[in-house]
Write a protein that holds these residues in place. Sequence first.
Motif, PDB file in Angstrom:
ATOM      1  N   UNK A 111      26.265  35.708  65.207  1.00  0.00           N
ATOM      2  CA  UNK A 111      25.958  34.335  65.631  1.00  0.00           C
ATOM      3  C   UNK A 111      26.320  34.139  67.099  1.00  0.00           C
ATOM      4  N   UNK A 112      27.456  34.657  67.524  1.00  0.00           N
ATOM      5  CA  UNK A 112      27.871  34.537  68.916  1.00  0.00           C
ATOM      6  C   UNK A 112      26.924  35.311  69.837  1.00  0.00           C
ATOM      7  N   UNK A 113      26.513  36.491  69.399  1.00  0.00           N
ATOM      8  CA  UNK A 113      25.569  37.288  70.193  1.00  0.00           C
ATOM      9  C   UNK A 113      24.216  36.588  70.290  1.00  0.00           C
ATOM     10  N   UNK A 114      23.791  35.924  69.227  1.00  0.00           N
ATOM     11  CA  UNK A 114      22.530  35.185  69.244  1.00  0.00           C
ATOM     12  C   UNK A 114      22.577  34.076  70.290  1.00  0.00           C
ATOM     13  N   UNK A 115      23.684  33.353  70.345  1.00  0.00           N
ATOM     14  CA  UNK A 115      23.856  32.312  71.371  1.00  0.00           C
ATOM     15  C   UNK A 115      23.888  32.919  72.764  1.00  0.00           C
ATOM     16  N   UNK A 143      16.427  25.897  63.914  1.00  0.00           N
ATOM     17  CA  UNK A 143      16.932  26.920  64.844  1.00  0.00           C
ATOM     18  C   UNK A 143      17.978  27.798  64.161  1.00  0.00           C
ATOM     19  N   UNK A 144      18.906  27.172  63.426  1.00  0.00           N
ATOM     20  CA  UNK A 144      19.934  27.942  62.724  1.00  0.00           C
ATOM     21  C   UNK A 144      19.325  28.888  61.705  1.00  0.00           C
ATOM     22  N   UNK A 145      18.318  28.441  61.003  1.00  0.00           N
ATOM     23  CA  UNK A 145      17.679  29.285  59.990  1.00  0.00           C
ATOM     24  C   UNK A 145      16.927  30.442  60.652  1.00  0.00           C
ATOM     25  N   UNK A 146      16.198  30.159  61.720  1.00  0.00           N
ATOM     26  CA  UNK A 146      15.435  31.201  62.416  1.00  0.00           C
ATOM     27  C   UNK A 146      16.362  32.230  63.053  1.00  0.00           C
ATOM     28  N   UNK A 147      17.447  31.757  63.646  1.00  0.00           N
ATOM     29  CA  UNK A 147      18.362  32.670  64.337  1.00  0.00           C
ATOM     30  C   UNK A 147      19.309  33.384  63.375  1.00  0.00           C
ATOM     31  N   UNK A 148      19.285  33.020  62.108  1.00  0.00           N
ATOM     32  CA  UNK A 148      20.078  33.739  61.124  1.00  0.00           C
ATOM     33  C   UNK A 148      21.502  33.262  60.974  1.00  0.00           C
ATOM     34  N   UNK A 188      27.330  57.288  62.940  1.00  0.00           N
ATOM     35  CA  UNK A 188      28.434  58.078  62.378  1.00  0.00           C
ATOM     36  C   UNK A 188      29.778  57.458  62.748  1.00  0.00           C
ATOM     37  N   UNK A 189      29.822  56.753  63.878  1.00  0.00           N
ATOM     38  CA  UNK A 189      31.052  56.095  64.331  1.00  0.00           C
ATOM     39  C   UNK A 189      31.196  54.681  63.813  1.00  0.00           C
ATOM     40  N   UNK A 190      30.293  54.256  62.939  1.00  0.00           N
ATOM     41  CA  UNK A 190      30.413  52.942  62.324  1.00  0.00           C
ATOM     42  C   UNK A 190      29.563  51.850  62.947  1.00  0.00           C
ATOM     43  N   UNK A 191      28.774  52.194  63.960  1.00  0.00           N
ATOM     44  CA  UNK A 191      27.924  51.174  64.574  1.00  0.00           C
ATOM     45  C   UNK A 191      26.685  50.933  63.711  1.00  0.00           C
ATOM     46  N   UNK A 192      26.210  49.695  63.734  1.00  0.00           N
ATOM     47  CA  UNK A 192      25.001  49.315  63.000  1.00  0.00           C
ATOM     48  C   UNK A 192      24.070  48.548  63.915  1.00  0.00           C
ATOM     49  N   UNK A 193      22.792  48.706  63.699  1.00  0.00           N
ATOM     50  CA  UNK A 193      21.806  47.931  64.452  1.00  0.00           C
ATOM     51  C   UNK A 193      21.565  46.609  63.735  1.00  0.00           C
ATOM     52  N   UNK A 194      21.501  45.526  64.504  1.00  0.00           N
ATOM     53  CA  UNK A 194      21.170  44.205  63.980  1.00  0.00           C
ATOM     54  C   UNK A 194      20.096  43.608  64.877  1.00  0.00           C
ATOM     55  N   UNK A 195      19.213  42.837  64.297  1.00  0.00           N
ATOM     56  CA  UNK A 195      18.146  42.218  65.077  1.00  0.00           C
ATOM     57  C   UNK A 195      18.605  40.815  65.508  1.00  0.00           C
ATOM     58  N   UNK A 196      18.444  40.543  66.789  1.00  0.00           N
ATOM     59  CA  UNK A 196      18.839  39.257  67.367  1.00  0.00           C
ATOM     60  C   UNK A 196      17.563  38.531  67.820  1.00  0.00           C
ATOM     61  N   UNK A 197      17.277  37.403  67.189  1.00  0.00           N
ATOM     62  CA  UNK A 197      16.096  36.615  67.539  1.00  0.00           C
ATOM     63  C   UNK A 197      16.356  35.820  68.810  1.00  0.00           C
ATOM     64  N   UNK A 198      15.341  35.741  69.664  1.00  0.00           N
ATOM     65  CA  UNK A 198      15.429  34.945  70.886  1.00  0.00           C
ATOM     66  C   UNK A 198      14.449  33.789  70.752  1.00  0.00           C
ATOM     67  N   UNK A 199      14.999  32.605  70.612  1.00  0.00           N
ATOM     68  CA  UNK A 199      14.194  31.399  70.480  1.00  0.00           C
ATOM     69  C   UNK A 199      14.493  30.526  71.687  1.00  0.00           C
TER      70      UNK A 199
END
Length: 134
Positions: A37-41, A127-132, A75-86
């Motif tokens: 959520x912070x990254x989305x903002x 906006x909250x719903x779209x941005x996850x 392997x080091x624990x990182x994961x990809x997440x999709x960040x929407x830009x509205x």
Amino acid sequence: MTHYVGILDGADDVWGVGVPDLPGCHGGGASPDEAIADATSAVREWAEARMAKHLPLPDARKVADLLQLGGIDSAGGESAVMIAVLIDSGRPVRANLSLDAGLLAAIDAEASRRGLTRSAFIASAAREKIEGHR
């Protein structure tokens, strides 16, 4: 709407999300959801600042591209997440919506409690719903 890949990493109550395609853009929080959520903002603010300078937004790479380049250490624990830009266009448009009367009454009551107009409340919820945001 554009989506950028964020890289989520952390443990316990310290989580962060970096956005490789947007230099210096990152978010953090006490949980993965808070960090996303912070990254989305942060992405929205980064994009708005860039657009205010009349600069184009960088192209968003695909997860597969970042994996191939070693940009995600799964392997080091990182994961990809999709960040929407509205990004708001700054131009309101009238829309006709049909809602259940009970839902509309609840929207009006909650908007009033928060000191918002019906339109502002609905736009914020959308906006909250779209941005996850949860």
